[in-house]
Design a protein around this motif. Structure first.
Motif, PDB file in Angstrom:
ATOM      1  N   VAL A 143       0.648  -1.221  -0.063  1.00 53.92           N
ATOM      2  CA  VAL A 143      -0.057  -0.020  -0.095  1.00 53.92           C
ATOM      3  C   VAL A 143       0.785   1.325   0.120  1.00 53.92           C
ATOM      4  O   VAL A 143       1.811   1.276   0.926  1.00 53.92           O
ATOM      5  CB  VAL A 143      -0.833   0.096   1.224  1.00 53.92           C
ATOM      6  N   VAL A 144       0.557   2.062  -0.813  1.00 49.87           N
ATOM      7  CA  VAL A 144       1.208   3.361  -1.024  1.00 49.87           C
ATOM      8  C   VAL A 144       1.056   4.282   0.032  1.00 49.87           C
ATOM      9  O   VAL A 144      -0.037   4.678   0.563  1.00 49.87           O
ATOM     10  CB  VAL A 144       1.046   4.183  -2.277  1.00 49.87           C
ATOM     11  N   THR A 145       2.205   4.752   0.972  1.00 49.55           N
ATOM     12  CA  THR A 145       2.106   5.485   2.191  1.00 49.55           C
ATOM     13  C   THR A 145       2.464   7.165   1.635  1.00 49.55           C
ATOM     14  O   THR A 145       1.931   7.899   2.446  1.00 49.55           O
ATOM     15  CB  THR A 145       2.878   5.171   3.271  1.00 49.55           C
ATOM     16  N   TYR A 146       3.191   7.079   0.908  1.00 44.21           N
ATOM     17  CA  TYR A 146       3.533   8.465   0.149  1.00 44.21           C
ATOM     18  C   TYR A 146       4.063   8.256  -1.221  1.00 44.21           C
ATOM     19  O   TYR A 146       4.958   7.608  -1.548  1.00 44.21           O
ATOM     20  CB  TYR A 146       4.587   9.019   0.995  1.00 44.21           C
ATOM     21  N   ASN A 197       5.561  10.947  -4.735  1.00 46.87           N
ATOM     22  CA  ASN A 197       5.939  12.332  -5.083  1.00 46.87           C
ATOM     23  C   ASN A 197       6.202  12.225  -6.496  1.00 46.87           C
ATOM     24  O   ASN A 197       7.549  11.648  -6.657  1.00 46.87           O
ATOM     25  CB  ASN A 197       6.825  12.969  -4.395  1.00 46.87           C
ATOM     26  N   SER A 198       5.586  12.270  -7.612  1.00 47.33           N
ATOM     27  CA  SER A 198       5.786  11.872  -8.740  1.00 47.33           C
ATOM     28  C   SER A 198       6.894  12.719  -9.518  1.00 47.33           C
ATOM     29  O   SER A 198       7.796  12.487 -10.475  1.00 47.33           O
ATOM     30  CB  SER A 198       4.746  11.868 -10.041  1.00 47.33           C
ATOM     31  N   ALA A 199       6.773  13.940  -9.053  1.00 43.90           N
ATOM     32  CA  ALA A 199       7.816  14.856  -9.559  1.00 43.90           C
ATOM     33  C   ALA A 199       9.130  14.662  -9.212  1.00 43.90           C
ATOM     34  O   ALA A 199      10.302  14.954 -10.160  1.00 43.90           O
ATOM     35  CB  ALA A 199       7.441  16.405  -8.975  1.00 43.90           C
ATOM     36  N   GLU A 200       9.652  14.106  -8.082  1.00 43.80           N
ATOM     37  CA  GLU A 200      10.934  13.660  -7.617  1.00 43.80           C
ATOM     38  C   GLU A 200      10.875  12.203  -7.705  1.00 43.80           C
ATOM     39  O   GLU A 200      12.236  11.625  -7.407  1.00 43.80           O
ATOM     40  CB  GLU A 200      11.284  14.181  -6.237  1.00 43.80           C
ATOM     41  N   GLY A 201      10.054  11.245  -8.024  1.00 41.64           N
ATOM     42  CA  GLY A 201      10.213  10.189  -8.198  1.00 41.64           C
ATOM     43  C   GLY A 201      10.421   9.298  -6.753  1.00 41.64           C
ATOM     44  O   GLY A 201      11.024   8.267  -6.742  1.00 41.64           O
ATOM     45  N   ASP A 202       9.744   9.782  -6.029  1.00 41.96           N
ATOM     46  CA  ASP A 202       9.735   9.000  -4.626  1.00 41.96           C
ATOM     47  C   ASP A 202       8.513   8.254  -4.361  1.00 41.96           C
ATOM     48  O   ASP A 202       7.161   8.703  -4.729  1.00 41.96           O
ATOM     49  CB  ASP A 202       9.654  10.191  -3.434  1.00 41.96           C
ATOM     50  N   LEU A 203       8.623   7.182  -3.769  1.00 40.19           N
ATOM     51  CA  LEU A 203       7.466   6.227  -3.555  1.00 40.19           C
ATOM     52  C   LEU A 203       7.826   5.467  -2.213  1.00 40.19           C
ATOM     53  O   LEU A 203       8.949   4.727  -2.362  1.00 40.19           O
ATOM     54  CB  LEU A 203       7.265   5.358  -4.851  1.00 40.19           C
ATOM     55  N   PHE A 204       6.842   5.502  -1.417  1.00 46.09           N
ATOM     56  CA  PHE A 204       7.172   4.483  -0.015  1.00 46.09           C
ATOM     57  C   PHE A 204       5.858   3.726  -0.100  1.00 46.09           C
ATOM     58  O   PHE A 204       4.731   4.078  -0.087  1.00 46.09           O
ATOM     59  CB  PHE A 204       7.112   5.673   1.148  1.00 46.09           C
ATOM     60  N   GLY A 246       3.190  10.578   8.237  1.00 43.89           N
ATOM     61  CA  GLY A 246       3.937  10.430   7.100  1.00 43.89           C
ATOM     62  C   GLY A 246       4.970   9.604   7.037  1.00 43.89           C
ATOM     63  O   GLY A 246       4.978   8.686   7.992  1.00 43.89           O
ATOM     64  N   ALA A 247       5.441   9.397   5.688  1.00 43.64           N
ATOM     65  CA  ALA A 247       6.495   8.099   5.489  1.00 43.64           C
ATOM     66  C   ALA A 247       7.736   8.846   6.029  1.00 43.64           C
ATOM     67  O   ALA A 247       8.377  10.019   5.599  1.00 43.64           O
ATOM     68  CB  ALA A 247       6.506   7.701   4.255  1.00 43.64           C
ATOM     69  N   LEU A 248       8.458   7.917   6.777  1.00 41.75           N
ATOM     70  CA  LEU A 248       9.707   8.423   7.505  1.00 41.75           C
ATOM     71  C   LEU A 248      11.053   8.109   6.368  1.00 41.75           C
ATOM     72  O   LEU A 248      11.096   7.088   5.937  1.00 41.75           O
ATOM     73  CB  LEU A 248       9.918   7.487   8.784  1.00 41.75           C
ATOM     74  N   GLY A 249      11.738   9.362   6.358  1.00 50.47           N
ATOM     75  CA  GLY A 249      12.801   9.210   5.543  1.00 50.47           C
ATOM     76  C   GLY A 249      13.858   9.853   6.011  1.00 50.47           C
ATOM     77  O   GLY A 249      13.846  10.204   7.036  1.00 50.47           O
ATOM     78  N   ILE A 258      22.439   8.337  10.205  1.00 48.50           N
ATOM     79  CA  ILE A 258      21.406   9.266   9.687  1.00 48.50           C
ATOM     80  C   ILE A 258      21.727  10.772  10.004  1.00 48.50           C
ATOM     81  O   ILE A 258      22.498  10.876  11.024  1.00 48.50           O
ATOM     82  CB  ILE A 258      20.141   8.803  10.241  1.00 48.50           C
ATOM     83  N   LEU A 259      21.920  11.646   9.062  1.00 45.55           N
ATOM     84  CA  LEU A 259      22.122  13.114   9.274  1.00 45.55           C
ATOM     85  C   LEU A 259      20.835  13.796   9.418  1.00 45.55           C
ATOM     86  O   LEU A 259      20.989  14.730  10.445  1.00 45.55           O
ATOM     87  CB  LEU A 259      22.931  13.628   7.938  1.00 45.55           C
ATOM     88  N   GLU A 260      19.629  13.772   8.808  1.00 49.07           N
ATOM     89  CA  GLU A 260      18.650  14.448   9.135  1.00 49.07           C
ATOM     90  C   GLU A 260      17.529  13.628   8.811  1.00 49.07           C
ATOM     91  O   GLU A 260      17.431  12.913   8.090  1.00 49.07           O
ATOM     92  CB  GLU A 260      18.861  15.910   8.248  1.00 49.07           C
ATOM     93  N   LEU A 261      16.470  13.850   9.899  1.00 45.89           N
ATOM     94  CA  LEU A 261      15.332  13.032   9.614  1.00 45.89           C
ATOM     95  C   LEU A 261      14.430  13.813   8.807  1.00 45.89           C
ATOM     96  O   LEU A 261      14.114  15.141   9.048  1.00 45.89           O
ATOM     97  CB  LEU A 261      14.581  12.633  10.935  1.00 45.89           C
ATOM     98  N   ARG A 262      13.450  12.925   8.049  1.00 38.43           N
ATOM     99  CA  ARG A 262      12.446  13.867   7.134  1.00 38.43           C
ATOM    100  C   ARG A 262      11.236  12.820   7.326  1.00 38.43           C
ATOM    101  O   ARG A 262      11.031  11.816   7.140  1.00 38.43           O
ATOM    102  CB  ARG A 262      12.958  13.985   5.681  1.00 38.43           C
ATOM    103  N   LEU A 263      10.052  13.659   7.324  1.00 34.10           N
ATOM    104  CA  LEU A 263       8.547  13.178   7.430  1.00 34.10           C
ATOM    105  C   LEU A 263       8.165  13.515   5.943  1.00 34.10           C
ATOM    106  O   LEU A 263       7.938  14.877   5.838  1.00 34.10           O
ATOM    107  CB  LEU A 263       7.898  13.600   8.592  1.00 34.10           C
ATOM    108  N   ASN A 264       7.854  12.626   5.362  1.00 34.15           N
ATOM    109  CA  ASN A 264       7.183  13.068   3.948  1.00 34.15           C
ATOM    110  C   ASN A 264       5.557  12.904   4.067  1.00 34.15           C
ATOM    111  O   ASN A 264       5.077  11.825   4.193  1.00 34.15           O
ATOM    112  CB  ASN A 264       7.488  11.896   2.758  1.00 34.15           C
TER     113      ASN A 264
END
Length: 836
Positions: free
Chosen positions: A60-63, A65-72, A199-202, A212-218
């Protein structure tokens, strides 16, 4: 938006390995069974994932972004990041089937070649995590909920995609929250507000150091952000602190507290830095905002006070444009003024002479000299800026207007350097052009003067050469005569040297090499070599010209069958080709009795040898014959002085020398050595019964039998009529000497058949071992002699010793070997290597 940034390299072979995997044909992947669950893919190691294993999973897709090619995507308790090979428009909550291969990153990811929507499904239940739990590798790519306080909020446009960026603080740590859709976005309403985000954790990762350098929530939509309660009420209601007061306050640096201030924009790098100035005070603000703002506009700024390069500034900054603003006049300073640190982050103007200029894709740098000290002027270019600065020749005096940035050594330390960042090419003005008398022009003028001087020198040298050439022609005639006399004297001296070498019995190859060198010098322009005859085969003694392959062709030539053996060999064996362009001269080396000892050969250009050459040829052959005869005589005398004339064995002299060498070697290598003193039993009866001639033959036969019982490293010698000595070297155990002695006794058990007589013999042996029996050559001989007489007194035909190192039951015994051949010790029980 990129999910991660890899810093460094995993190893020297990582990139070639990935290229190899990418270059594998499709059938190589299809030949392997694909992984069908996300959990199986996540359990792969980075090394296994780098092998591009085939994958066919659903989730199941949780996040997305087609502009940057991200898929979680997530499947039950398993989650993963998918990097499609093209842009897919997939909504969160879509059930997808992903086909592709594995890839190595901070955690295993999927490089997708196909993403197909198969239906819809409810989003998975998010896991509530703290910051410390979120940085765990196992939670990377997971659908989670985190809670914190918004410290910064900005709107950005990346790759044509509109994004909203929040910086959320959780337990003193910052988390970037990226939101794709946020209607009615209000930074002032969000600042300092507690929120709960799903959101999806990256994040951004350092793969080399595995951290890990920086956490990001998508976050896909603002619906995933829950505002717990409003925080700040807007900057209008907050008290603005003057920049000067902010810079003087140390308390703001100790406690993390939001600060509000205002000023006029003097420098702006969108998404990075904002510099504002109020009166004589400047402030650096770190911000991620990309909102358009012009130099000279008035802004209100909020952020958290922090020390940046030893100076107070604001981090997580937010700015808002307000009406008003006046142009800031730059303050004219000198190098010494900037080094005081009082003009940090202030708009200044400073003059200097251009030292160098560097152009890069993102930055132009001009190095200026001001009163003997250097500093840099920089201009950060945007993609639309293409080399906006003209080229300033070295020495041009320019005035640069921009923001001064001071670099200090350590926290609140001394000023180390500074640089001036200009905002546009208009901030640089030419004050004075560079002097014509530059280093380049000086080089041109100097080169021209040196060129004329060089031409004059060449003309003078040519005239001098003509005079010297005439002088040389006159001098050559006298030098040729002097050279001839000098050559004759040198050759005479070399002859005397060769004769000295012959008389001093130097090794034959050294003498023959000197003779060949003498002949070569006398016969210029030729190549010579000398051969000696050994066992009717020629052996090259002076291999200065002949190669090994060519010299080997002469091995089957018999010089006694031809007066010019080497010449014939050269022609027939092709050492100079089938049709030799060279003339070859060869002469045999004859002894005083006419015996052919070898040959001396020369190869040279056409024509017969001159008289001087012939003299050198004949003299060389004669000297070689004298050297060979003399060496043979020396070696014969030396052999006679060290060997028994009857048996050819070593005599006392050679045995004494070898004994000292054996003892010295045993001492160095920490092994044993032994001396066997042998005396034939009843030898006088052999001479009296069968004549001395038979006795001599008997001694020769005995010596031959003894030789077959010894090893290659042992020495057998005769020191008297019926007395022999055996030196045993390199013994690892004392009983080895005893076994050899037993073989010598047994060797006498077989009767001797000499001139029709049958003679039965026996031997008595005394054994002395080094270092057990003695510590010197004299002592070991005396000890072995005493043991031999002990064997005689015990009846003969035995070995006597008194060595404590022998195995139990052996030490101190005299062994009787009066036995038949059937009772003799067999070879199968012996570990000795004997002569055959």
């Amino acid at each position: 938006m990129l999910r991660m940034v890899t810093i460094g390299f995993a190893g020297p072979w990582a990139f070639p390995a990935l290229l190899f995997v990418a270059a594998m044909p499709p059938q190589a992947h299809s030949a392997r069974t694909p992984l069908t669950s996300i959990q199986a893919v996540r359990h792969l190691t980075s090394v296994e994932a780098a092998h591009a294993m085939p994958v066919d999973v659903t989730g199941v897709v949780t996040y997305s972004n087609s502009a940057e090619g991200d898929l979680f995507i997530q499947q039950g308790d398993s989650w993963i990041y998918v990097q499609p090979d093209k842009k897919y428009s997939v909504a969160p909550g879509s059930r997808v089937e992903v086909r592709g291969t594995t890839g190595a990153s901070y955690t295993t990811q999927i490089l997708a070649s196909s993403v197909q929507v198969t239906g819809q499904a409810p989003l998975p239940q998010p896991a509530f995590l703290t910051y410390q739990e979120a940085v765990n590798r196992a939670n990377d790519c997971r659908y989670v909920t985190m809670q914190g306080i918004v410290r910064a909020a900005s709107h950005q446009t990346t790759a044509g995609s509109s994004l909203y960026l929040l910086r959320m603080e959780d337990g003193g740590q910052m988390v970037d929250v990226v939101v794709r859709d946020y209607p009615q976005f209000s930074p002032t309403r969000l600042l300092d507000s507690p929120v709960r985000v799903t959101g999806a954790l990256g994040g951004t990762f350092d793969v080399t150091n595995d951290r890990i350098l920086e956490l990001r929530l998508n976050v896909s939509s603002s619906r995933e952000i829950q505002l717990l309660h409003a925080g700040g009420t807007g900057m209008a209601t907050e008290k603005l602190m003057p920049i000067a007061a902010l810079l003087r306050s140390n308390e703001l640096l100790k406690v993390r507290h939001r600060v509000y201030t205002s000023g006029t924009v003097t420098l702006y790098d969108p998404g990075e830095n904002l510099v504002i100035q109020d009166g004589n005070s400047g402030l650096l603000v770190k911000t991620r905002q990309t909102d358009p703002v012009s130099i000279g506009q008035q802004v209100e700024v909020t952020g958290f006070a922090t020390a940046m390069d030893g100076v107070a500034g604001l981090d997580s900054g937010q700015f808002f444009i307000v009406p008003g603003g006046t142009a800031i006049e730059p303050h004219a300073i000198r190098f010494a003024d900037a080094m005081t640190g009082l003009y940090d982050n202030r708009l200044v103007s400073i003059e200097g002479r251009v030292i160098s200029q560097t152009r890069q894709s993102h930055l132009d740098t001009i190095v200026l000299d001001s009163g003997g000290s250097a500093f840099s002027v920089i201009f950060r270019k945007r993609p639309s800026d293409v080399d906006p600065f003209p080229t300033y020749p070295a020495g041009t005096r320019i005035r640069a207007t921009g923001v001064c940035t001071v670099h200090v050594r350590g926290f609140w330390g001394a000023v180390e350097s500074f640089q001036v960042q200009v905002r546009s090419p208009r901030d640089i003005a030419v004050v004075a052009k560079a002097s014509w008398w530059t280093l380049t022009h000086l080089y041109v003028v100097t080169s021209s003067i040196l060129g004329f001087a060089l031409l004059a020198l060449i003309w003078g040298l040519r005239m001098r050469w003509r005079l010297l050439n005439k002088e040389k022609q006159l001098r050559q005639k006298s030098e040729q005569e002097a050279l001839r006399l000098s050559t004759m004297a040198r050759m005479e001296q070399q002859r005397s040297h060769i004769l000295e070498l012959i008389n001093s019995f130097q090794p034959l190859p050294i003498v023959l090499t000197e003779i060949q060198a003498y002949a070569d010098q006398m016969w210029a322009g030729v190549r010579g070599y000398t051969h000696l005859l050994e066992h009717r085969r020629l052996k090259l003694m002076t291999p200065r010209y002949l190669e090994a392959k060519a010299a080997a062709r002469l091995e089957d030539v018999n010089p006694s069958q031809s007066l010019e053996p080497c010449a014939e060999a050269v022609r027939s064996r092709g050492l100079v080709g089938p049709n030799p362009p060279l003339n070859v001269w060869s002469r045999p080396i004859l002894s005083s009795r006419g015996e052919v000892l070898g040959t001396m050969t020369f190869e040279g250009t056409g024509g017969d040898p001159l008289p001087l050459n012939r003299e050198a040829f004949e003299f060389g052959c004669n000297l070689a014959a004298i050297a060979i005869d003399n060496r043979r005589l020396y070696e014969d005398v030396l052999h006679r002085s060290e060997h028994d004339q009857l048996t050819g064995l070593a005599n006392r002299t050679l045995l004494q020398k070898n004994l000292e060498e054996v003892i010295e070697k045993a001492s160095r290598s920490h092994c044993y050595a032994a001396l066997l003193y042998l005396d034939l039993d009843d030898f006088k009866n052999v001479n009296d019964s069968y004549t001395h001639r038979v006795g001599d033959a008997y001694l020769i036969e005995v010596a031959q039998r003894f030789k077959t019982c010894l090893r290659d490293c042992d020495t057998l010698g005769r020191i008297g009529g019926d007395e022999f000595i055996v030196l045993l070297a390199n013994l690892q155990a004392p009983d080895t000497a005893l076994r050899i002695a037993e073989r010598l006794v047994f060797a006498m058990s077989e009767p001797f058949a000499i001139e029709g007589h049958t003679i039965t013999g026996a031997v008595s042996i005394g054994l002395a071992l080094y270092p057990s029996s003695s510590s010197s050559a004299i002592e070991i001989v005396q000890k072995a002699d005493r043991e031999m007489y002990a064997a005689k007194r015990a009846g003969g035909n035995r070995v006597s010793h008194s060595i404590s190192d022998m195995p139990p039951g052996v030490a101190g015994e005299a062994h009787d070997f009066g036995i038949s051949s059937a009772d003799a010790p067999g070879d199968a029980d012996s570990a000795l290597h004997l002569h055959r």
